[in-house]
Write a protein that holds these residues in place. Structure first.
Motif, PDB file in Angstrom:
ATOM      1  N   VAL A 496     -48.928   6.178  -7.408  1.00  0.00           N
ATOM      2  CA  VAL A 496     -48.829   5.624  -8.767  1.00  0.00           C
ATOM      3  C   VAL A 496     -49.233   6.682  -9.787  1.00  0.00           C
ATOM      4  O   VAL A 496     -48.583   6.840 -10.837  1.00  0.00           O
ATOM      5  CB  VAL A 496     -49.699   4.354  -8.895  1.00  0.00           C
ATOM      6  N   GLN A 502     -45.670   0.885 -10.334  1.00  0.00           N
ATOM      7  CA  GLN A 502     -46.772   0.158  -9.710  1.00  0.00           C
ATOM      8  C   GLN A 502     -46.298  -1.055  -8.914  1.00  0.00           C
ATOM      9  O   GLN A 502     -47.067  -1.587  -8.104  1.00  0.00           O
ATOM     10  CB  GLN A 502     -47.757  -0.311 -10.784  1.00  0.00           C
ATOM     11  N   TYR A 505     -46.836  -1.368  -5.223  1.00  0.00           N
ATOM     12  CA  TYR A 505     -48.233  -1.176  -4.844  1.00  0.00           C
ATOM     13  C   TYR A 505     -49.168  -2.180  -5.527  1.00  0.00           C
ATOM     14  O   TYR A 505     -50.380  -2.010  -5.514  1.00  0.00           O
ATOM     15  CB  TYR A 505     -48.675   0.253  -5.183  1.00  0.00           C
ATOM     16  N   ARG A 506     -48.577  -3.210  -6.121  1.00  0.00           N
ATOM     17  CA  ARG A 506     -49.393  -4.201  -6.833  1.00  0.00           C
ATOM     18  C   ARG A 506     -50.409  -4.842  -5.891  1.00  0.00           C
ATOM     19  O   ARG A 506     -51.567  -5.028  -6.243  1.00  0.00           O
ATOM     20  CB  ARG A 506     -48.480  -5.255  -7.447  1.00  0.00           C
ATOM     21  N   ASN A 615     -53.804  -8.022  -8.832  1.00  0.00           N
ATOM     22  CA  ASN A 615     -53.904  -7.131  -7.675  1.00  0.00           C
ATOM     23  C   ASN A 615     -54.692  -7.819  -6.575  1.00  0.00           C
ATOM     24  O   ASN A 615     -55.860  -8.151  -6.765  1.00  0.00           O
ATOM     25  CB  ASN A 615     -54.608  -5.812  -8.043  1.00  0.00           C
TER      26      ASN A 615
END
Length: 992
Positions: A496, A502, A505-506, A615
């Protein structure tokens, strides 16, 4: 600045939407304001292609259009098969495109040739054509636009379009006068996008006229809520959720179930206004994200459809296409479904007029009737609660269509086809293709890899790249798995920081699954928490461990598999991001979440919501809740040691399957390689998954093999599927085995395919008699030795060779031997013998057989004379635990060589040349087998230089020529158990 060229192409292609490609320049002339648009339409188009960038909207428009034409299985404008260069060439011809323009397009938009949907189906009324689908496509087009906006490739959207169309066209016409309810099953892969498919089916079905959609969304609130959100977001949309209220009015959002959802409203589909105002119709939700079905929210009136013409039934087109649709997503729960059934009963006669669609997600769970038929009284079927309520729904709604979805279909295809009220997929069974970018079983196993095990590396082996075994020699490796979770999280944070989006990859999760017992989950969670606190991730000891794991594991795997993804070259470069990963994992109360319970008693302890939480970076300790249907977002590291004796249950535990865009190289599976079943047998969970994969892939391959029509008729119907189900491990059953015996398989035709029976006699006298029957062949093989060299190709990249004794045996002689052999329990070769016996005489498709008796390598060769002939290499094979069948017979190199002989002969015949063995010769691989587990046992048998006939099982693999099939190309033949009932679901296949 207006893009006139793009606008013209949009208009021209829109005019082709229903009938397929037409002459482009002529349409452009008719639609353009230019005096001479041909130059604008073609020459400037060619120039634009030569300089087009990847984001060019004109290129994207043609990508969508051509891909849809390439994949259209029902195209009436072309006789060429879908997904072929010939189909694309037909499109260019109809468009009036020259060779130069076609070549330019092909370089940018290649033909999509991946396998498509496989369909086993009864004959059906073709009411849902491409033209009728295009005429009514309001909700499908909105869903299609959403998928493109989410970044789906054009090929994936077109594939979903084709698959969904294949389902809807096999449902009943919603405007049909007489009520008919189809029953079907759609088979996908675990975590592979089945929800996307049935959302597409629902969209198309609603557009076509279905006005009540009931989605059975699993057995748990967790899954039901997730499914409701997906359908609300991708199908129902903002305007229907708000019921016409102004989205900018704060008071309209009070009480809205998505007011605290991070994705509302940006990622929810918008129709541009209330659908009923735009000339379409609205969708009313009868359930919400937080509220399962209790009672009809607005009383019975919620299902009182308004009729434009009250003198006609609802299903009349005059009423049907003006009425609003209703959708509910309900849990497979006795109370919930009982309430629904009771409410529907109050509706009265209108129920018989409602075209309804029931979509059963995870249809092999709870839906199947599992009561013992032996306990039924007076011939009356006794049903389990959920199965009984589903059949009640189908009886109450005579126009209801039932479509089950599952990744593990065995329980469904074993349902009694003779039970007309049950959910057996009597009308169609559809196998979805394996999606691109999907990580499935094949991405964790080296299935039939030609590379020797000692030569495999992280670059050429899926197992080496992604799998870490847990066994006695390694210890439990739980700390290493946790370190891998932290390290992979740091790598995501690094990517990131290097400019990647993002979105992939959250969420970042690790799943630990060792037991179904909730007390075990709590103890494991406490252990993980203590391990985390003592890991020292901020000190020198922790960094030393991570640096070592990075250097030995993640760096080489990412170097081989990360492609263009940014990856640090040293741990020092990654080290700053370890702190960020640790913070995210430890935030919100610690690193571990317990998710368990087969009911919702434990829902309060579940602090897990991938939709509402920005997240989720957590270690999940779970069991049932996370093993069926529910998608674990961002799953990167799995620690799995739970055993089960059901193939479908075990495969559903494979939460590590799914889409891993942006971090495929970081995925790790820590899995038990030595586990106990009943404290008796040691099993290998990794090998168990591999065996189940072979079962499922064989099932899918068989479906694909029998899907093509013969003389316009299906080769098999869904009722004839059960005998095609295989089982590779004795302790892992496919599902309810007692439901497999509704049909008798009497013939299997296998042109060009290996026939490899494995249930050889256990009795030594029977073994000796079988060996004696091979004596003439052994005599011909004796003393010969030939070098067999494999051809290097895409599946066998290295040129290899082996030695073998060889001979040629006539078809009659081989058939005589095979027909005389004895088998354990029953003649497992019988269905194949029925086929092989037809290849001589009238058909004369096989003259003789090349027999190969392979030699082992010089270093490992153990030889002995047999019946006075030889010497022959002896091979070690063992029977599967608790089963009479050997685990395998032929060696991979030997079978590959034999297959190459068969395939080369066929290819040469097609080219009009014959340099090899020709198309009338088959291949037999013959193995003198010693039933043993070590070579020392073989050496004992061969100690005197001569092996006894009773100690040797002559095992074989037979591969007929590819041309060994008659013109009808029928591959299977079934016989009904009761031929006096011609209307029974299982009937005799046509005879020659």
């Amino acid at each position: 600045m207006t893009d006139q060229l793009l606008n013209l192409h949009v208009d021209v292609l829109a005019a082709m939407q229903r009938g397929g490609p037409r002459h482009f320049a002529k349409l452009a002339f008719a639609l353009s304001d230019e005096q001479d648009p041909s130059d604008l339409a073609l020459e400037r188009f060619h120039d634009r292609l030569l300089e087009a960038s990847p984001g060019d909207e004109l290129l994207a428009l043609w990508n969508r259009t051509l891909t849809a034409w390439d994949l259209d299985e029902r195209a009436t404008w072309s006789s060429s098969p879908a997904r072929t260069d010939e189909r694309r060439a037909d499109a260019y011809t109809r468009l009036g495109f020259g060779a130069e323009l076609g070549k330019a397009i092909d370089s940018l938009i290649p033909v999509f040739k991946e396998p498509g949907t496989v369909v086993i189906s009864k004959d059906f009324d073709p009411w849902y054509t491409r033209e009728s689908a295009a005429a009514r496509s309001f909700y499908w087009r909105a869903y299609e636009r959403l998928l493109h906006a989410k970044g789906w490739p054009d090929s994936a959207v077109s594939s979903l379009d084709e698959a969904a169309h294949s389902v809807v066209e096999r449902l009943s016409d919603p405007a049909r006068d007489d009520a008919f309810g189809a029953r079907g099953l759609v088979v996908g892969y675990v975590q592979s996008g089945k929800t996307a498919n049935f959302t597409g089916v629902a969209a198309k079905a609603i557009d076509a006229g279905y006005r009540l959609v009931i989605v059975l969304g699993g057995t748990l609130n967790l899954l039901r809520s997730q499914t409701q959100r997906r359908i609300d977001m991708e199908l129902i949309g903002q305007e229907n959720i708000l019921r016409g209220a102004d989205p900018n009015d704060p008071s309209a959002l009070v009480g809205l179930d998505y007011q605290d959802d991070e994705d509302w409203p940006q990622k929810f589909v918008s129709h541009g206004g209330r659908p009923s105002v735009l000339g379409s119709f609205d969708i009313e939700r009868l359930t919400t994200r937080t509220d399962d079905y209790r009672r009809l929210l607005n009383g019975i009136r919620a299902l009182e459809f308004e009729k434009h013409d009250r003198s006609r039934p609802l299903y009349d087109p005059a009423n049907l296409h003006r009425a609003a649709a209703r959708i509910m997503v309900v849990k497979k729960n006795k109370t919930v479904l009982s309430n629904l059934v009771d409410d529907l009963r109050k509706i009265g006669p209108l129920l018989s007029e409602i075209p309804a669609l029931i979509i059963d997600d995870e249809s092999d769970q709870a839906s199947v009737n599992t009561t013992n038929p032996r306990k039924w009284e007076a011939g009356k079927v006794t049903r389990t609660a959920i199965n009984g309520l589903i059949t009640d729904l189908l009886r109450l709604l005579p126009r209801a269509q039932y479509v089950g979805y599952t990744a593990t279909p065995f329980a469904n295809v074993f349902v009694d086809p003779g039970d007309g009220d049950d959910i057996f997929p009597r009308d169609f069974l559809i196998s979805l293709p394996r999606p691109s970018e999907y990580m499935g079983v094949q991405d964790f196993h080296d299935l039939d890899s030609p590379i020797p095990r000692n030569e495999r590396t992280v670059a050429n082996s899926q197992e080496k790249a992604h799998v870490r075994g847990i066994e006695k020699a390694t210890g439990d490796r739980l700390q290493e798995a946790m370190d891998a979770f932290v390290l992979s999280g740091a790598l995501k944070a690094y990517r990131v920081a290097k400019g990647l989006s993002q979105d992939p990859y959250r969420h970042h999760t690790m799943l630990v699954h060792e037991s179904v017992k909730m007390d075990d989950h709590n103890a494991l969670a406490n252990r993980l928490t203590a391990m985390w606190n003592n890991a020292g991730y901020t000190g020198p000891e922790g960094h030393a461990r991570l640096a070592k794991l990075f250097a030995s594991d993640f760096a080489p795997v990412s170097a081989a598999h990360a492609a263009d993804l940014p990856t640090p070259t040293t741990y020092d470069e990654l080290r700053p991001y370890v702190s960020r990963a640790r913070q995210l994992i430890n935030s919100g109360g610690g690193p571990v979440i317990v998710v368990n319970g087969d009911t919702d008693r434990y829902f309060a302890q579940l602090d897990l919501d991938f939709d509402r939480t920005p997240n989720v970076w957590k270690i999940l300790v779970g069991g049932t809740k996370l093993s069926r249907g529910f998608t674990v977002e961002g799953l990167t590291v799995t620690y799995y040691r739970r055993t089960t004796q059901q193939a479908d249950t075990l495969m559903q535990m494979g939460r590590w399957f799914g889409f891993r865009r942006g971090y495929r190289d970081l995925v790790r599976l820590y899995i038990g390689r030595e586990e106990l079943i009943g404290k008796i047998k040691t099993v290998d969970l990794y090998e168990a998954f591999e065996a189940i994969c072979q079962d499922e892939e064989l099932f899918r391959a068989e479906l694909a093999r029998y899907a093509p029509l013969v003389d316009g008729r299906p080769q098999v119907t869904p009722a004839q599927i059960p005998p095609l189900v295989a089982q590779h491990l004795p302790w892992v059953k496919p599902s309810a085995r007692n439901k497999m015996f509704n049909a008798e398989l009497v013939e299997v035709r296998s042109p060009g395919q290996p026939i490899e029976p494995a249930a050889y006699p256990v009795d030594t006298e029977a073994t000796a008699r079988n060996t004696q029957r091979w004596q003439p062949v052994l005599a011909q093989l004796s003393g010969s030795s030939t070098t067999c060299r494999l051809q290097a190709d895409s599946t066998t990249p290295l040129s290899r060779s082996f030695q073998a004794a060889t001979s040629v045996v006539s078809h009659a002689d081989l058939l005589g031997i095979l027909s005389s052999l004895e088998w354990e329990d029953e003649n497992v070769l019988k269905p194949h013998l029925t086929y092989l016996s037809q290849l001589d005489g009238r058909l004369a498709l096989v003259d003789d057989w090349l027999v190969l008796a392979p030699h082992r390598t010089e270093r490992r060769r153990i030889e002995a004379m047999l019946l006075g002939h030889g010497p022959f290499s002896l091979f070690r094979r063992s029977r599967q635990a608790g089963k009479v069948s050997f685990g395998r017979i032929s060696g991979l190199e030997h079978r590959t060589y034999a297959q190459q002989l068969i395939d080369t002969a066929q290819a040469e015949a097609a080219a009009g040349v014959t340099t090899g063995m020709g198309t009338h010769r088959g291949v037999v691989l013959l193995y003198p087998v010693v039933e043993a587990t070590t070579d020392a046992e073989i050496e004992a048998v061969a100690a005197k230089g001569t092996a006894s006939a009773s100690e040797i099982t002559l095992a074989f693999t037979v591969i007929p020529p590819r041309s060994a099939i008659d013109s009808k190309r029928q591959l299977v033949r079934f016989r009904a158990k009761d031929s006096s009932q011609p209307d029974a679901p299982i009937v005799n296949a046509p005879q020659d």
